[in-house]
Design an enzyme around this catalytic site. Structure first.
Site, PDB file in Angstrom:
ATOM      1  N   CYS A 238      33.831  43.177  36.642  1.00  0.00           N
ATOM      2  CA  CYS A 238      34.625  43.187  37.693  1.00  0.00           C
ATOM      3  C   CYS A 238      35.196  44.496  37.807  1.00  0.00           C
ATOM      4  O   CYS A 238      36.068  44.703  38.848  1.00  0.00           O
ATOM      5  CB  CYS A 238      35.723  41.924  37.636  1.00  0.00           C
ATOM      6  SG  CYS A 238      36.603  42.381  35.807  1.00  0.00           S
TER       7      CYS A 238
ATOM      8  N   GLU B   9      41.841  36.817  35.219  1.00  0.00           N
ATOM      9  CA  GLU B   9      41.226  37.483  35.371  1.00  0.00           C
ATOM     10  C   GLU B   9      40.369  37.323  36.399  1.00  0.00           C
ATOM     11  O   GLU B   9      39.463  36.336  36.157  1.00  0.00           O
ATOM     12  CB  GLU B   9      40.726  38.181  34.387  1.00  0.00           C
ATOM     13  CG  GLU B   9      41.178  39.416  34.502  1.00  0.00           C
ATOM     14  CD  GLU B   9      39.229  40.105  34.362  1.00  0.00           C
ATOM     15  OE1 GLU B   9      39.188  40.555  35.804  1.00  0.00           O
ATOM     16  OE2 GLU B   9      38.821  40.557  33.404  1.00  0.00           O
TER      17      GLU B   9
HETATM   18  C1  UN1 Z   1      35.382  41.736  34.161  1.00  0.00           C
HETATM   19  O1  UN1 Z   1      33.404  42.255  34.167  1.00  0.00           O
HETATM   20  O2  UN1 Z   1      34.736  40.653  33.941  1.00  0.00           O
HETATM   21  O3  UN1 Z   1      36.473  47.498  31.977  1.00  0.00           O
HETATM   22  C2  UN1 Z   1      36.018  42.674  32.893  1.00  0.00           C
HETATM   23  C3  UN1 Z   1      35.046  47.464  32.174  1.00  0.00           C
HETATM   24  C4  UN1 Z   1      35.554  45.245  30.988  1.00  0.00           C
HETATM   25  C5  UN1 Z   1      35.403  44.511  32.818  1.00  0.00           C
HETATM   26  C6  UN1 Z   1      35.111  43.279  31.785  1.00  0.00           C
HETATM   27  N1  UN1 Z   1      36.006  45.463  30.403  1.00  0.00           N
HETATM   28  O4  UN1 Z   1      34.254  47.372  32.688  1.00  0.00           O
END
Ligand code: UN1
Length: 507
Positions: A300, A266
């Site tokens: 992210c 990811e």
């Molecule tokens: C990350 O920032 O690496 O939906 C992913 C969201 C979180 C994001 C996680 N689950 O804001």
């Protein structure tokens, strides 16, 4: 509620302790030195020390984990799930201590800390339940008479879990518990910036009943992570972090002789939000602020580039700018703080350099002021003359804005598509056919309509992107565990010798 908050903050005060973290590898007792881990909001404050793993520790860890895997993978899924459920209970019981570490080591605000603990607890419970559902007994499959077919799942072996600093508890535990639930042993390499929370999380899982040779804690830097992934005996890799690092891991795995090793990744996003003239302005302003600046933009999923239809752009920008001005930057453990610190000086100066670069050819419309002490960077709003002025994810509280003209939505969709990223997308419109159009054109992993674009929920809003944003698997989703396991089909001829070869229950 105020009383609960007061209680929480008092609890955090009591729970503050210095953590002395070191590798947790069966058979390795001595650890090299210990480096101070400092708080991003208060660099003078030492949160604990970390002794990094030595290079030969990886071999020792692998040998131990190989043994652990044998026993762990043969346990019924329900037994593994029970350990994860105990971990969830322990995490809830030790909430204050983890809240305190999240704010001190990772600079998390109270809201973010609470949400992160909730998510970590959910991962433990959800993956346990999924494992029981998916990996119970082998299922019998239909087939011709005279043959019996059983379909089942097994763990893959020893998984390397390499996790990021921005969700040092939730993503760390999400990867680890998914791999464990599916029947694997794990060697976990936490982010260099946040080793203490990970150390405490691993100890908690051990306390909950995950054996020490089934979950190994291997703190270190990027080289440690690279050496772990390159180890010839790793059976799978789960990684969350930058697109560049995911590519490097992919190359390492591809270059190995021996088994083909899967990667679950990811990575970053160049997340867009499209706003048209029918959108509700107050809702848009709220959702933009939340998506771009919550967690200081260090998610992210965060909004990076806002596409505003130009008929409403000035009005909306005024509202967004006004709301941005109101955001309060400061110490993360204060109840009135909206935006906490940037994780470290390297990230902070990268953001400053980006804004300086933008100033040369684009319009910096709003530049907030940051406290001088500590690693802070204030929210910024940058207007771009064209979307391609921003090509890569910039990880922090900088919102980029592009205007689009009525009748050019296709071009906007094309611009978003050609960025190559596909993590989150926001759409604000009250035109139903427009939603359908966007959905038919983009395969972004998580699409949010008329709301903010962050805070995916385990079990109901599984999270993950495609293209430059990752391998497309959804953490917290109903099939995520399958990526960590392998299928096995056993077909038995029950008609041999005219049906007289039925199996006997003797040894
Ligand atoms: C990350 O920032 O690496 O939906 C992913 C969201 C979180 C994001 C996680 N689950 O804001």
């Amino acid at each position: 509620d105020r009383d609960a908050l007061k209680e929480l903050m008092d609890g955090m005060e009591d729970a503050i302790a210095t953590v002395k973290a070191h590798p947790l590898i069966p058979g390795v007792k001595a650890h090299r030195g210990g480096v101070d881990v400092r708080s991003p909001a208060e660099p003078g404050r030492v949160v604990g020390t970390i002794a990094q793993a030595a290079r030969d520790d990886i071999d020792i860890a692998m040998k131990a984990a190989r043994g652990g895997f044998g026993r762990w993978s043969r346990l019924p899924a329900a037994k593994r799930a029970a350990a994860l459920a105990r971990a969830a209970d322990l995490l809830e019981a030790e909430r204050d201590r983890f809240m305190s570490l999240l704010s001190l080591e990772a600079g998390k605000t109270l809201d973010d800390g609470i949400a992160e603990i909730r998510e970590a607890v959910d991962f433990c419970r959800y993956y346990g339940l999924q494992a029981e559902k998916l990996f119970d007994e082998p299922k019998s499959m239909p087939g011709p008479t005279g043959e019996e077919n059983r379909y089942g799942w097994r763990g893959r072996g020893v998984f390397a879990c390499v996790s990021p600093w921005n969700f040092p508890l939730a993503i760390f535990l999400g990867q680890v518990t998914a791999a464990l639930a599916a029947g694997n042993a794990v060697i976990a390499k936490p982010a260099e910036q946040t080793p203490l929370i990970a150390f405490e999380a691993v100890r908690l899982l051990h306390k909950a009943g995950v054996p020490e040779d089934v979950l190994i804690y291997l703190p270190g830097d990027g080289e440690t992570g690279a050496a772990l992934v390159a180890h010839p005996e790793i059976d799978g890799v789960a990684f969350t972090g930058s697109t560049g690092t995911a590519r490097a891991i992919n190359r390492t795995l591809a270059a190995k002789d021996g088994p083909i090793v899967p990667l679950i990744a990811e990575t970053g996003g160049l997340n867009a939000m499209i706003v048209d003239a029918t959108a509700l302005p107050e809702q848009v302003a709220d959702d933009v602020i939340m998506s771009a600046f919550r967690s200081a933009g260090q998610r992210c999923s965060a909004l990076r580039i806002l596409f505003l239809q130009d008929d409403v752009a000035d009005r909306m920008l005024e509202m967004i700018e006004g709301a941005t001005r109101e955001l309060h930057l400061g110490q993360p453990q204060r109840a009135d703080t909206d935006v906490g610190p940037i994780i470290d000086e390297g990230q902070r100066s990268m953001l400053a350099a980006h804004v300086a670069e933008m100033r040369k050819s684009q319009t910096v419309r709003f530049a907030g002021e940051a406290p001088r002490e500590g690693s802070f960077f204030a929210p910024h709003i940058v207007e771009l003359d064209k979307p391609s002025a921003l090509k890569e994810e910039v990880f922090g509280p900088i919102l980029h804005v592009v205007r689009w003209k009525a009748g050019t939505l296709d071009r906007v969709l094309n611009d978003i598509d050609t960025s190559g990223y596909g993590l989150t997308l926001g759409l604000h419109t009250r035109i139903e056919s427009r939603i359908a159009k966007v959905l038919s054109r983009l395969d972004t992993g998580n699409i949010y309509v008329n709301r903010n674009t962050i805070g995916a929920v385990v079990g109901t809003q599984p999270f993950g992107g495609s293209g430059l944003s990752g391998t497309g698997f959804k953490a917290g989703g109903p099939t995520y565990l399958c990526r960590f396991a392998q299928e096995q089909v056993v077909s038995i001829n029950t008609a041999a010798a005219g049906g007289n070869a039925s199996l006997m229950a003797i040894d």
